[in-house]
Design an enzyme around this catalytic site. Structure first.
Site, PDB file in Angstrom:
ATOM      1  N   ASP B  11       0.877  -1.173   0.000  1.00 54.95           N
ATOM      2  CA  ASP B  11       0.000   0.000   0.000  1.00 54.95           C
ATOM      3  C   ASP B  11       0.916   1.225   0.000  1.00 54.95           C
ATOM      4  O   ASP B  11       1.265   1.749   1.051  1.00 54.95           O
ATOM      5  CB  ASP B  11      -0.884  -0.028   1.252  1.00 54.95           C
ATOM      6  CG  ASP B  11      -1.803   1.196   1.327  1.00 54.95           C
ATOM      7  OD1 ASP B  11      -1.987   1.862   0.296  1.00 54.95           O
ATOM      8  OD2 ASP B  11      -2.321   1.478   2.425  1.00 54.95           O
ATOM      9  N   GLU B  71      -2.274  -1.733  -3.620  1.00 54.96           N
ATOM     10  CA  GLU B  71      -3.508  -0.989  -3.336  1.00 54.96           C
ATOM     11  C   GLU B  71      -3.471   0.299  -4.126  1.00 54.96           C
ATOM     12  O   GLU B  71      -2.520   1.073  -4.031  1.00 54.96           O
ATOM     13  CB  GLU B  71      -3.636  -0.683  -1.837  1.00 54.96           C
ATOM     14  CG  GLU B  71      -4.830   0.217  -1.557  1.00 54.96           C
ATOM     15  CD  GLU B  71      -5.276   0.226  -0.096  1.00 54.96           C
ATOM     16  OE1 GLU B  71      -4.859  -0.642   0.681  1.00 54.96           O
ATOM     17  OE2 GLU B  71      -6.063   1.126   0.259  1.00 54.96           O
ATOM     18  N   ASP B 144      -1.017   0.544   9.100  1.00 58.03           N
ATOM     19  CA  ASP B 144      -0.471   0.550   7.742  1.00 58.03           C
ATOM     20  C   ASP B 144       0.092  -0.828   7.390  1.00 58.03           C
ATOM     21  O   ASP B 144       0.099  -1.221   6.227  1.00 58.03           O
ATOM     22  CB  ASP B 144       0.626   1.606   7.614  1.00 58.03           C
ATOM     23  CG  ASP B 144       0.063   3.009   7.785  1.00 58.03           C
ATOM     24  OD1 ASP B 144      -0.442   3.535   6.796  1.00 58.03           O
ATOM     25  OD2 ASP B 144       0.084   3.532   8.909  1.00 58.03           O
TER      26      ASP B 144
END
Lengths: 184, 184
Positions: B11, B71, B144
């Site tokens: 991500d 992502e 995260d």
């Protein structure tokens, strides 16, 4: 400045990616190569990014590039196109990072200003100025190639200024560089 | 599907970049590693991109990653932040391309949907589901890390569907995968 500097200028885009390589020997920029990648017929976005990444690496290796100068617009039409542009810039930057090549970026306006003295110059005007600066024979039909070259030359001027050091103003710079003032 | 697949989920972001590595042995996803890069204190944007690029390559090499799942939000607040995000995505993608690793991308909504069955789930909810799926001991403070892991698991589910082949509809998929239906 006795060492040879080789600058790769790149104008990344997912339709056309322009590039130009110049060598700085002494004080004179010499053209090594310029061209563009035509990605207009490739539909897979990863295939596009892969081609930009590998061509950038190939140019860095082939010409022993020491610095990468990238054209980086900061404003765009919409978030979608900026994301695409960011990715194209990202893979070019990664190519440089993977070869320990330093990266510099310039806005389109800054590049036009550096080459022609006019931040709103057209692509054609930029190409004509480049032809005179680098003394190449013919302006290519596709101006994406000269766009790449323009970034490299802009960086050359910029780093000359930086290397030269202590100019107090534009006037000061002109006084110390009379050979760079266009004669009427 | 007897071969071992190793998925790196990432991500990318210029403040935090989350990542997670899972191994698919047989039909079971096993967690290999997950964490995040803290880029919040680095001011140089190239240094940030360099760290994302090198960490991605390092993870690919260390775990023999075969597929990268990323992502990728398609909409953002403004063009500036989308350009930054695009660059961060671009260097991650370039890391995969440089190792001949295939890239897949999923929207945040799709990832939440795949993990929790709810496209609007919170980060905390995603983390709780991941903890149950992958059986790790503790949810990390910094979510995260689970964000990166979520992309990897989403891709695992997705590629199971793709590998499985010919589902005509969601109903058809559920009929053929009764074990994946949440019991009340």
């Amino acid at each position: 400045m006795s060492e040879i500097k080789t600058i790769l200028g790149i104008d990344p885009g997912t339709i056309f990616t322009g590039y130009g390589v110049i060598n700085i020997i002494g004080k004179t920029p010499q053209i090594e190569n310029f061209g563009y990648l035509d990605l207009s017929k490739i539909s897979d976005p990863y295939e596009k990014l892969k081609m930009i990444f590998h061509r950038t690496i190939q140019l860095i290796d082939e010409y022993n590039v020491t610095e990468l100068a990238i054209e980086a617009p900061f404003f765009g039409k919409n978030v979608q196109s900026m994301l695409k542009l960011g990715r194209a810039q990202g893979v070019s930057i990664a190519a440089a990072l993977s070869r320990e090549v330093e990266v510099f970026e310039y806005s389109p306006r800054k590049i036009k200003m550096a080459i022609t003295g006019n931040g709103n110059a057209s692509k054609e005007q930029v190409a004509v100025f480049l032809k005179n600066i680098l003394k190449f024979d013919e302006i290519p039909k596709k101006l994406d190639a000269t766009d790449g070259l323009a970034v490299a030359v802009c960086h050359y001027y910029q780093s000359k200024i930086v290397t030269g050091g202590s100019y107090k103003s534009w006037k000061d710079f002109i006084n110390k560089n009379p050979d760079r003032v266009k004669k009427k």
